[in-house]
Design an enzyme around this catalytic site. Structure first.
Site, short mmCIF file in Angstrom:
data_model
loop_
_atom_site.label_atom_id
_atom_site.label_comp_id
_atom_site.label_asym_id
_atom_site.label_seq_id
_atom_site.Cartn_x
_atom_site.Cartn_y
_atom_site.Cartn_z
N LYS A 133 -15.26 -23.41 31.06
CA LYS A 133 -15.59 -22.13 31.70
C LYS A 133 -16.75 -22.30 32.68
CE LYS A 133 -12.53 -19.24 30.06
NZ LYS A 133 -11.48 -18.71 30.95
N ASP B 136 4.30 -15.35 31.12
CA ASP B 136 3.68 -16.09 30.02
C ASP B 136 4.50 -17.36 29.80
OD1 ASP B 136 1.54 -14.91 27.64
OD2 ASP B 136 2.62 -16.77 27.21
N ILE B 137 3.97 -18.25 29.00
CA ILE B 137 4.70 -19.50 28.71
C ILE B 137 5.79 -19.26 27.67
CG2 ILE B 137 3.13 -20.37 26.91
CD1 ILE B 137 3.36 -23.10 28.51
N ARG B 138 5.68 -18.11 26.96
CA ARG B 138 6.71 -17.71 25.99
C ARG B 138 7.25 -16.34 26.33
NH1 ARG B 138 2.70 -19.59 23.17
NH2 ARG B 138 2.91 -21.76 22.57
N GLN C 150 -3.93 -11.78 23.88
CA GLN C 150 -4.70 -10.65 23.37
C GLN C 150 -5.10 -9.71 24.51
OE1 GLN C 150 -8.70 -11.33 22.06
NE2 GLN C 150 -8.77 -9.51 20.80
N TYR D 277 -14.36 -25.57 25.48
CA TYR D 277 -14.06 -24.28 26.11
C TYR D 277 -15.20 -23.85 27.03
CZ TYR D 277 -13.04 -19.23 26.24
OH TYR D 277 -12.79 -17.94 26.62
N1 SER Z 1 -13.62 -14.98 22.18
C1 SER Z 1 -13.82 -16.25 22.79
C2 SER Z 1 -13.81 -17.32 21.79
O1 SER Z 1 -14.23 -17.06 20.68
C3 SER Z 1 -15.12 -16.28 23.55
O2 SER Z 1 -14.86 -16.19 24.91
O3 SER Z 1 -13.42 -18.41 22.08
#
Ligand code: SER
Length: 322
Positions: free
Chosen positions: A143, A34-36, A12, A139
């Protein structure tokens, strides 16, 4: 002339970043990877699995890369479905780049962090740069760990890493891939195609968001800032627009009067509720003059205008007055 590598150029943010950097450097040496493979053939594209350090090393050497934008990651909702794999991928790609920077293979790295670094005990309104951070998603944990590591590599190995905490990013060129804020992109497509949308977040869930041109602006701006001006060496808060699904629907309804929305919150609701509602980004303003340009209405208007063009080939159910 510098040589730039984007890792995750089909994603994105990668898609828009690639276009902007190529425009800025007059199609100079901006290598996409990219990987694709990309949808359209690109002579400056390399297929690259960034979890494989030696492959990354070869690309850096072959193209004599100076700067890397590391945009490949497993986002919040997808990461919850495969916690171990998401952790491995998100951390491995970062360590690969940090180690290769430490070896001197390139000079400067952009690595995005996220509002996901915050958690349930973080103050949710105008979340400050420094606050309690207790992320409870894979995630977010990856991070936050990444933020600690980039600061560590800077302090101990003098690696130049630049980072911002992206909010949810709204864009029309490429769909987001598996985040909690994805509803704010899906809603536009569904509004144009079907005139209705079922939101996976509840009506009043307020989250920090940003329109893509602002996100790209922040990304390039922090990469170009004088290093001495950057007082924060983990990741900068950056703010855009905060709104709820209900408010976004109302803004869309200004242009598509018949648009309707209903709500069926799923597992992503709990993730959203652990994140801030709005962000205090005064440090980014102070250090590198960051400020977003798009508000809710200008973002909605621009999204609909561009998506309408994209959908022109098909039949649009709703006529808009833009
Ligand atoms: N847009 C991201 C997510 O929703 C937030 O960093 O995972």
């Amino acid at each position: 002339m510098k040589n730039i590598l984007i890792i995750g150029s089909n994603g994105q943010i990668g898609t828009d970043l690639l276009a902007k950097l190529r425009q800025k450097f007059n199609n100079g040496q901006v290598i996409a990877s990219d990987i694709r493979n990309p949808k359209n053939p690109d002579p400056k594209f390399v297929l690259l699995d960034a979890t494989d350090r030696e492959s990354v090393r070869n690309v850096l050497k072959d193209y004599q890369i100076d700067e890397v934008y590391l945009m490949a990651a497993i986002l919040s909702a997808n990461a919850e479905k495969m916690p171990n794999k998401a952790w491995d991928i998100n951390m491995q790609v970062l360590f690969n780049l940090l180690e290769l920077a430490k070896e001197g293979l390139f000079k400067k790295l952009f690595w995005p962090s996220s509002i996901a670094v915050f958690g349930p005990h973080t103050p949710r309104i105008n979340t400050p740069q420094y606050a309690v951070m207790d992320p409870n998603t894979v995630y977010g944990i990856s991070k936050l760990a990444g933020e600690r590591w980039i600061e560590y590599y800077r302090e101990h190995f003098n690696v130049d890493v630049r980072s911002v905490r992206y909010p949810g990013i709204i864009s029309w060129k490429t769909m987001p891939g598996g985040g909690t804020t994805d509803y704010a992109v899906e809603i536009f497509h569904e509004a144009l195609k079907h005139g209705r949308y079922t939101s996976f977040l509840a009506a009043n869930t307020r989250l920090p968001m940003m329109y893509m041109p602002d996100a790209i602006d922040a990304t390039i701006k922090i990469m170009e800032a004088d290093q001495e001006r950057l007082s924060i060496h983990n990741s900068y808060n950056i703010a855009g627009i905060s709104f709820t699904p209900e408010e976004l629907a109302a803004a869309i309804r200004q242009y598509i009067p018949g648009f309707t929305i209903d709500y069926q919150p799923d597992f992503r609701q709990a993730i959203a509720e652990s994140w801030p509602e709005s962000i205090d980004d005064r440090m980014a303003f102070k250090d590198w003059h960051w400020h977003h340009k798009y508000d809710l209405d200008s973002m909605v208007k621009d999204m609909l205008k561009n998506l309408e063009k994209k959908y022109q080939a098909g039949s649009l159910l709703y006529q808009m007055d833009l």
